[in-house]
Design an enzyme around this catalytic site. Sequence first.
Site, short mmCIF file in Angstrom:
data_model
loop_
_atom_site.label_atom_id
_atom_site.label_comp_id
_atom_site.label_asym_id
_atom_site.label_seq_id
_atom_site.Cartn_x
_atom_site.Cartn_y
_atom_site.Cartn_z
N TYR A 17 2.03 -2.05 -0.20
CA TYR A 17 2.12 -0.36 -1.09
C TYR A 17 1.09 -1.20 -1.89
O TYR A 17 0.68 -0.24 -2.41
CB TYR A 17 3.92 -0.25 -1.18
CG TYR A 17 4.18 0.67 -2.28
CD1 TYR A 17 3.78 2.37 -2.34
CD2 TYR A 17 3.99 0.13 -3.35
CE1 TYR A 17 3.42 3.25 -2.59
CE2 TYR A 17 4.21 1.63 -3.83
CZ TYR A 17 4.02 3.36 -3.82
OH TYR A 17 4.12 3.49 -4.95
N LYS A 70 -1.83 1.12 -3.94
CA LYS A 70 -2.06 2.01 -5.28
C LYS A 70 -2.48 0.75 -5.98
O LYS A 70 -3.71 2.15 -7.13
CB LYS A 70 -0.55 1.71 -5.48
CG LYS A 70 0.78 2.56 -5.00
CD LYS A 70 0.27 4.00 -4.55
CE LYS A 70 1.07 4.86 -6.44
NZ LYS A 70 0.16 6.42 -5.81
#
Length: 316
Positions: free
Chosen positions: A181, A185
């Site tokens: 994750y 980003k």
Amino acid sequence: MSSAPKDPPWNVARLPRADGSTFLVTGGNAGIGYFAAEQLSATGATVVLGSRNRAKAENAMASIRARVPGARVRAVRMDLADLATLRTAAESLAVDRLDAVVLNAGVALDDPPRRETGEGHELMFGTNHLGHFALTRWLMPLLSAAPAARVVTIGSFAAKSERLDLDDLQSRKDYRPKRAYARSKLAQMYFSLELDRRLRAAGSTVAGVLAHPGGALDSLTPSRPPVHVRTAGARLGAAPAALLVQGKDAGAWPAVRAVLDPAAPEGRMWEPRVFGLRGEPRCEPVWHHLTDTLVATRLWDASCDLTGVDPGSIPG
């Protein structure tokens, strides 16, 4: 003796008017995206919620209309995990121009197993980064039609301690959900900066602007039923954390300022004022590892190969 330049005055409770503008917020039905949409609606702009779920979008629009009299808000169906549908999603906006898009929507998985999109991309990288990369390509004609449009990318404080593995962008060799994750980003943040460099070089009227929300917790977020309901127990339990982080309503402030503030300085980003974790938004230099243009270029090229599109190919 000269002093460092200060941000111009900015009041998060009294935003500048944006009548006649149209803004798209991906994932505008929940979390930071919802609050960005609510706050932008108060400026008089038309705000479009990009959402996979029509019922959730309807709830979000009803909540915004209840709090912002006369709000101009609508929704379009948008699934960033399905690259083949994004051109149609962009066309469904049915507008002549787009003044800003907030690339906010995302998937965050906490546990294995590794999951993939229908096109075979790791789900978080494929949705959070590749989906927005491709969507930007299809939005670029609408953005270029505006006088000074913004592509506002929402990064994450979690990306500050991560580095991309350019040989394993899809986390096939070593999958750890939280790391995957954070890296998705981080990829978005590199994309924002590289997009801005390419648009500037092309003489485009469109700017890429980077923002991140700092630490934003559901437990510190005010209720917006049925979009979000905070219990009394959650509020009390999160009280100590409020010294360091904030709710998602405040987490939206950097994104909103990135949309509305005329300043779009190169190589900087909007972030919370206090340690980059909480407080009103300020403009700061990007983290050192984000200045590596070689990584950004290699990621861009890989993203073009994986999506089959190039967002920088249509100068304004």
